[in-house]
Write a protein that holds these residues in place. Structure first.
Motif, mmCIF file in Angstrom:
data_model
loop_
_atom_site.group_PDB
_atom_site.id
_atom_site.type_symbol
_atom_site.label_atom_id
_atom_site.label_comp_id
_atom_site.label_asym_id
_atom_site.label_seq_id
_atom_site.Cartn_x
_atom_site.Cartn_y
_atom_site.Cartn_z
ATOM 1 N N MET A 93 0.822 -1.200 0.000
ATOM 2 C CA MET A 93 0.000 0.000 0.000
ATOM 3 C C MET A 93 0.870 1.269 0.000
ATOM 4 S SD MET A 93 -3.143 -1.214 2.477
ATOM 5 C CE MET A 93 -4.030 0.300 2.360
ATOM 6 N N PHE A 94 2.041 1.170 0.647
ATOM 7 C CA PHE A 94 2.936 2.327 0.616
ATOM 8 C C PHE A 94 3.367 2.617 -0.816
ATOM 9 C CE2 PHE A 94 3.566 1.521 5.163
ATOM 10 C CZ PHE A 94 3.498 2.815 5.639
ATOM 11 N N LEU A 95 3.800 1.579 -1.537
ATOM 12 C CA LEU A 95 4.261 1.766 -2.919
ATOM 13 C C LEU A 95 3.164 2.315 -3.819
ATOM 14 C CD1 LEU A 95 6.534 -1.328 -3.634
ATOM 15 C CD2 LEU A 95 7.188 1.076 -3.696
ATOM 16 N N ASP A 96 1.930 1.968 -3.510
ATOM 17 C CA ASP A 96 0.790 2.437 -4.303
ATOM 18 C C ASP A 96 0.404 3.877 -3.995
ATOM 19 O OD1 ASP A 96 0.657 -0.046 -5.486
ATOM 20 O OD2 ASP A 96 -0.872 -0.790 -4.103
ATOM 21 N N GLY A 97 1.077 4.487 -3.001
ATOM 22 C CA GLY A 97 0.793 5.881 -2.665
ATOM 23 C C GLY A 97 -0.431 6.083 -1.794
ATOM 24 N N LYS A 98 -0.923 5.021 -1.162
ATOM 25 C CA LYS A 98 -2.147 5.114 -0.355
ATOM 26 C C LYS A 98 -1.996 6.053 0.840
ATOM 27 C CE LYS A 98 -4.356 1.882 -2.662
ATOM 28 N NZ LYS A 98 -5.269 2.259 -3.692
ATOM 29 N N PHE A 99 -0.763 6.224 1.338
ATOM 30 C CA PHE A 99 -0.548 7.029 2.533
ATOM 31 C C PHE A 99 -0.007 8.420 2.222
ATOM 32 C CE2 PHE A 99 -0.274 2.569 3.785
ATOM 33 C CZ PHE A 99 -1.285 2.544 4.731
ATOM 34 N N LYS A 117 -0.279 12.371 1.044
ATOM 35 C CA LYS A 117 -1.253 13.404 1.399
ATOM 36 C C LYS A 117 -1.626 14.235 0.166
ATOM 37 C CE LYS A 117 -0.763 12.804 5.930
ATOM 38 N NZ LYS A 117 -1.592 11.899 6.581
ATOM 39 N N GLY A 118 -2.773 14.856 0.227
ATOM 40 C CA GLY A 118 -3.210 15.820 -0.784
ATOM 41 C C GLY A 118 -3.350 15.244 -2.175
ATOM 42 N N ALA A 119 -2.892 16.008 -3.157
ATOM 43 C CA ALA A 119 -3.057 15.633 -4.563
ATOM 44 C C ALA A 119 -2.250 14.398 -4.947
ATOM 45 C CB ALA A 119 -2.663 16.802 -5.462
ATOM 46 N N ASP A 120 -1.200 14.079 -4.169
ATOM 47 C CA ASP A 120 -0.367 12.915 -4.480
ATOM 48 C C ASP A 120 -0.943 11.602 -3.968
ATOM 49 O OD1 ASP A 120 1.558 14.362 -5.838
ATOM 50 O OD2 ASP A 120 2.724 14.761 -4.022
ATOM 51 N N LYS A 121 -2.027 11.673 -3.196
ATOM 52 C CA LYS A 121 -2.619 10.443 -2.651
ATOM 53 C C LYS A 121 -2.990 9.511 -3.795
ATOM 54 C CE LYS A 121 -5.963 8.803 0.695
ATOM 55 N NZ LYS A 121 -5.023 8.230 1.649
ATOM 56 N N ASN A 122 -2.626 8.256 -3.644
ATOM 57 C CA ASN A 122 -2.873 7.185 -4.623
ATOM 58 C C ASN A 122 -2.018 7.290 -5.876
ATOM 59 O OD1 ASN A 122 -4.828 5.819 -3.041
ATOM 60 N ND2 ASN A 122 -6.364 7.300 -3.684
ATOM 61 N N VAL A 123 -1.045 8.196 -5.892
ATOM 62 C CA VAL A 123 -0.095 8.252 -7.004
ATOM 63 C C VAL A 123 1.079 7.349 -6.623
ATOM 64 C CG1 VAL A 123 1.464 9.706 -8.354
ATOM 65 C CG2 VAL A 123 -0.754 10.603 -7.615
ATOM 66 N N PRO A 124 1.295 6.254 -7.341
ATOM 67 C CA PRO A 124 2.339 5.290 -6.963
ATOM 68 C C PRO A 124 3.752 5.886 -7.028
ATOM 69 C CG PRO A 124 0.923 4.405 -8.693
ATOM 70 C CD PRO A 124 0.574 5.847 -8.533
ATOM 71 N N TYR A 125 4.632 5.350 -6.196
ATOM 72 C CA TYR A 125 6.054 5.704 -6.272
ATOM 73 C C TYR A 125 6.642 5.020 -7.495
ATOM 74 C CZ TYR A 125 5.733 7.550 -1.544
ATOM 75 O OH TYR A 125 5.397 8.294 -0.442
ATOM 76 N N LYS A 126 7.722 5.581 -8.035
ATOM 77 C CA LYS A 126 8.349 5.014 -9.230
ATOM 78 C C LYS A 126 8.985 3.659 -8.938
ATOM 79 C CE LYS A 126 9.288 9.575 -11.034
ATOM 80 N NZ LYS A 126 10.264 10.647 -11.145
#
Length: 101
Positions: A1-7, A9-18
């Motif tokens: 879930m961390f890699l998926d950007g679930k945690f 904040k703001g506009a980056d929420k749910n934007v996955p890490y590279k």
């Protein structure tokens, strides 16, 4: 879930890490910043609950010689938990890790 950007904040929420290494780098930088002056000081804007569970916070404080949250200086108390509310010290326990296979 961390890699998926679930945690995030703001506009980056749910934007996955590279990559996992990008995420690990951010964690490493954040933890180094939090404890740059040693483990005996709490840094402003870096709350312990950002990195640790209640049990780990309690064990860390015990290692510094504390026996309850009441023994902490007022300026340190306000920086340990972001929400400002403390759990009941004697009810904090280490939960076993369950692995689902």
């Amino acid at each position: 879930m961390f890699l998926d950007g679930k945690f995030k904040k703001g506009a980056d929420k749910n934007v996955p890490y590279k990559s996992a290494s990008e995420l690990k780098g951010l964690f490493t930088k954040d933890i180094e910043e939090t404890f740059k002056n040693g483990f005996a000081r709490v840094e402003v804007k870096n709350h312990f609950d950002k990195h640790f569970c209640d049990f780990t916070i309690q064990q860390f404080l015990i290692s510094l010689g504390y026996h309850s949250f009441d023994e902490l200086k007022e300026e340190e108390r306000s920086l340990i938990y972001k929400c400002g509310r403390f759990p009941v010290w004697d009810e904090i326990t280490e939960e076993p890790v369950s692995v689902s296979i």
